[in-house]
Design an enzyme around this catalytic site. Structure first.
Site, mmCIF file in Angstrom:
data_model
loop_
_atom_site.group_PDB
_atom_site.id
_atom_site.type_symbol
_atom_site.label_atom_id
_atom_site.label_comp_id
_atom_site.label_asym_id
_atom_site.label_seq_id
_atom_site.Cartn_x
_atom_site.Cartn_y
_atom_site.Cartn_z
ATOM 1 N N TYR A 27 0.842 -1.207 0.000
ATOM 2 C CA TYR A 27 0.000 0.000 0.000
ATOM 3 C C TYR A 27 0.873 1.252 0.000
ATOM 4 O O TYR A 27 0.690 2.161 -0.812
ATOM 5 C CB TYR A 27 -0.909 -0.055 1.233
ATOM 6 C CG TYR A 27 -1.783 1.155 1.445
ATOM 7 C CD1 TYR A 27 -2.782 1.482 0.533
ATOM 8 C CD2 TYR A 27 -1.630 1.964 2.580
ATOM 9 C CE1 TYR A 27 -3.601 2.589 0.736
ATOM 10 C CE2 TYR A 27 -2.439 3.061 2.795
ATOM 11 C CZ TYR A 27 -3.419 3.375 1.877
ATOM 12 O OH TYR A 27 -4.226 4.467 2.083
ATOM 13 N N LYS B 156 1.340 4.238 -2.916
ATOM 14 C CA LYS B 156 0.965 5.637 -2.678
ATOM 15 C C LYS B 156 2.168 6.572 -2.858
ATOM 16 O O LYS B 156 2.007 7.728 -3.247
ATOM 17 C CB LYS B 156 0.355 5.789 -1.282
ATOM 18 C CG LYS B 156 -1.039 5.155 -1.151
ATOM 19 C CD LYS B 156 -2.094 5.940 -1.929
ATOM 20 C CE LYS B 156 -3.497 5.476 -1.564
ATOM 21 N NZ LYS B 156 -4.548 6.333 -2.100
HETATM 22 N N1 LIG Z 1 -9.362 5.755 5.917
HETATM 23 C C1 LIG Z 1 -8.152 6.168 6.235
HETATM 24 O O1 LIG Z 1 -7.757 6.194 7.424
HETATM 25 C C2 LIG Z 1 -7.202 6.637 5.171
HETATM 26 C C3 LIG Z 1 -5.957 7.111 5.589
HETATM 27 C C4 LIG Z 1 -5.063 7.579 4.630
HETATM 28 C C5 LIG Z 1 -5.439 7.589 3.293
HETATM 29 N N2 LIG Z 1 -6.660 7.112 2.926
HETATM 30 C C6 LIG Z 1 -6.997 7.157 1.492
HETATM 31 O O2 LIG Z 1 -8.280 7.746 1.348
HETATM 32 C C7 LIG Z 1 -8.966 7.193 0.213
HETATM 33 C C8 LIG Z 1 -10.313 6.656 0.644
HETATM 34 O O3 LIG Z 1 -10.118 5.744 1.695
HETATM 35 P P1 LIG Z 1 -11.348 5.026 2.407
HETATM 36 O O4 LIG Z 1 -10.917 4.759 3.800
HETATM 37 O O5 LIG Z 1 -12.608 5.749 2.142
HETATM 38 O O6 LIG Z 1 -11.331 3.640 1.599
HETATM 39 P P2 LIG Z 1 -12.451 2.485 1.472
HETATM 40 O O7 LIG Z 1 -13.540 2.690 2.463
HETATM 41 O O8 LIG Z 1 -11.694 1.198 1.469
HETATM 42 O O9 LIG Z 1 -13.035 2.760 0.016
HETATM 43 C C9 LIG Z 1 -12.227 2.568 -1.107
HETATM 44 C C10 LIG Z 1 -13.013 2.946 -2.338
HETATM 45 O O10 LIG Z 1 -12.183 2.688 -3.479
HETATM 46 C C11 LIG Z 1 -12.929 1.876 -4.402
HETATM 47 N N3 LIG Z 1 -12.063 1.032 -5.210
HETATM 48 C C12 LIG Z 1 -11.183 0.086 -4.789
HETATM 49 N N4 LIG Z 1 -10.596 -0.496 -5.851
HETATM 50 C C13 LIG Z 1 -11.121 0.102 -6.967
HETATM 51 C C14 LIG Z 1 -10.918 -0.036 -8.361
HETATM 52 N N5 LIG Z 1 -10.067 -0.924 -8.870
HETATM 53 N N6 LIG Z 1 -11.627 0.762 -9.205
HETATM 54 C C15 LIG Z 1 -12.485 1.671 -8.735
HETATM 55 N N7 LIG Z 1 -12.730 1.852 -7.426
HETATM 56 C C16 LIG Z 1 -12.047 1.078 -6.559
HETATM 57 C C17 LIG Z 1 -13.857 1.057 -3.512
HETATM 58 O O11 LIG Z 1 -14.929 0.550 -4.294
HETATM 59 P P3 LIG Z 1 -15.733 -0.802 -3.897
HETATM 60 O O12 LIG Z 1 -16.760 -0.376 -2.873
HETATM 61 O O13 LIG Z 1 -16.306 -1.254 -5.170
HETATM 62 O O14 LIG Z 1 -14.723 -1.757 -3.322
HETATM 63 C C18 LIG Z 1 -14.285 2.128 -2.511
HETATM 64 O O15 LIG Z 1 -15.275 2.954 -3.066
HETATM 65 C C19 LIG Z 1 -8.024 6.119 -0.346
HETATM 66 O O16 LIG Z 1 -7.280 6.659 -1.407
HETATM 67 C C20 LIG Z 1 -7.105 5.795 0.826
HETATM 68 O O17 LIG Z 1 -5.857 5.305 0.412
HETATM 69 C C21 LIG Z 1 -7.544 6.641 3.828
#
Ligand SMILES: NC(=O)c1ccc[n+]([C@@H]2O[C@H](COP(=O)([O-])OP(=O)(O)OC[C@H]3O[C@@H](n4cnc5c(N)ncnc54)[C@H](OP(=O)(O)O)[C@@H]3O)[C@@H](O)[C@H]2O)c1
Length: 268
Positions: free
Chosen positions: A168, A172
């Site tokens: 991961y 990134k």
């Molecule tokens: N949550 C945190 O603490 C955190 C911290 C740092 C950075 N981030 C970043 O913030 C962003 C959102 O995170 P989140 O926590 O909301 O993640 P999440 O709840 O896991 O949601 C991920 C999203 O990405 C979609 N996705 C995954 N693979 C895909 C693909 N091949 N094509 C199109 N869509 C795809 C998923 O769709 P499906 O529903 O179809 O699987 C879902 O809508 C990400 O970039 C993550 O790296 C999050």
């Protein structure tokens, strides 16, 4: 009418962006999902939403043709423009996601996992950006955002001693550099590119106590390395801060990797 594309909008931060942006009836939001069949939270929100300003489009970010099709759909509705693209979709959780690079069961599995993360989190956003570039260049606001993470920062990785979440983090780090590359290419055309760390955000799914215990353990690990670590925050807070920063960011910020308050993303 300001227009936004948000990828990965089925749940988590992506859904939060769609909800916050569509709250303003003068905005048009294009919510890109991998599949409508697994986007029930988004479909429910749109069905009950009082403004008819959310358009749902299907596209897997590994499929450049589907992304081009998504851009064509947006273009038909906006007249060939897009103001802000938020690349939010990512692969985070994976059964071997927490391993260090030496701990994989075989070199083949290590390579498969690294490539999967790289394709989804670096190549996918690059395909997405390329598909929407002509629309962004024709837009008024000209802002392209990637949601990234401090796990992609070598400095923070060293400071926090995070040897795990390797696939991961590497993907990134590649995304952050891709954003810098685009910034160099399009600075003279006024198109801004930014990578933004959203903070530790409560998006994990599952039983409430299990989810709370997970974030408590993450808070503890982070605070051992950085006593000032803010702790896990809500989707609403993260999205609100990010949108406020996007609003005030200027071309002078292009290419940077920042925290959601604009601080250098390479600081813990
Ligand atoms: N949550 C945190 O603490 C955190 C911290 C740092 C950075 N981030 C970043 O913030 C962003 C959102 O995170 P989140 O926590 O909301 O993640 P999440 O709840 O896991 O949601 C991920 C999203 O990405 C979609 N996705 C995954 N693979 C895909 C693909 N091949 N094509 C199109 N869509 C795809 C998923 O769709 P499906 O529903 O179809 O699987 C879902 O809508 C990400 O970039 C993550 O790296 C999050």
């Amino acid at each position: 009418m300001p227009s936004y594309v948000v990828t990965g909008s089925s749940r988590g931060l992506g859904l939060g962006f769609v909800q916050a942006i569509s709250n303003d009836p003068t905005n048009a939001v294009f919510a890109v999902v991998r599949s409508k069949s697994s986007a029930s939270q988004l479909l429910d929100f749109v069905a009950k939403h009082s403004h008819k300003n959310v358009h749902i489009i299907e596209a897997n970010n590994k499929d450049a043709h589907a992304l081009q099709n998504a851009a064509d759909i947006v273009s038909k509705i906006t007249g060939g423009t897009l103001d802000i693209l938020i690349n939010n979709s990512a692969l985070m959780a994976h059964e071997r996601g927490g391993l260090t690079l030496d701990a994989f069961p075989s070199p083949e599995i290590l390579e498969d996992d690294l490539v999967l993360y790289f394709r989804t989190n670096a190549v996918g956003p690059i395909h997405t950006i390329n598909a929407f570039l002509p629309l962004l260049l024709a837009g008024n606001t000209k802002k392209c955002i990637a949601i990234s993470t401090t796990l992609g920062s070598p400095k923070v990785t060293n400071a926090a001693d995070f040897g795990n979440y390797a696939g991961y983090g590497i993907s990134k780090a590649a995304l952050n550099l891709a954003i810098a590359k685009y910034a160099c290419r399009f600075r003279d055309q006024g198109l801004l590119f930014l990578s933004i760390n959203p903070g530790l955000v409560k998006t994990a799914q599952g039983p409430k106590e299990q989810v709370e215990a997970f974030y408590e353990s993450r808070n503890k690990i982070n605070r051992e390395k950085n006593p000032d670590f803010e702790g896990a925050i809500t989707v609403e807070r993260s999205v609100g801060d990010i949108l406020a920063f996007i609003d005030k960011a200027t071309i002078a910020d292009s290419g940077k990797f920042v925290h959601r308050d604009g601080r250098d993303g390479d600081s813990f």
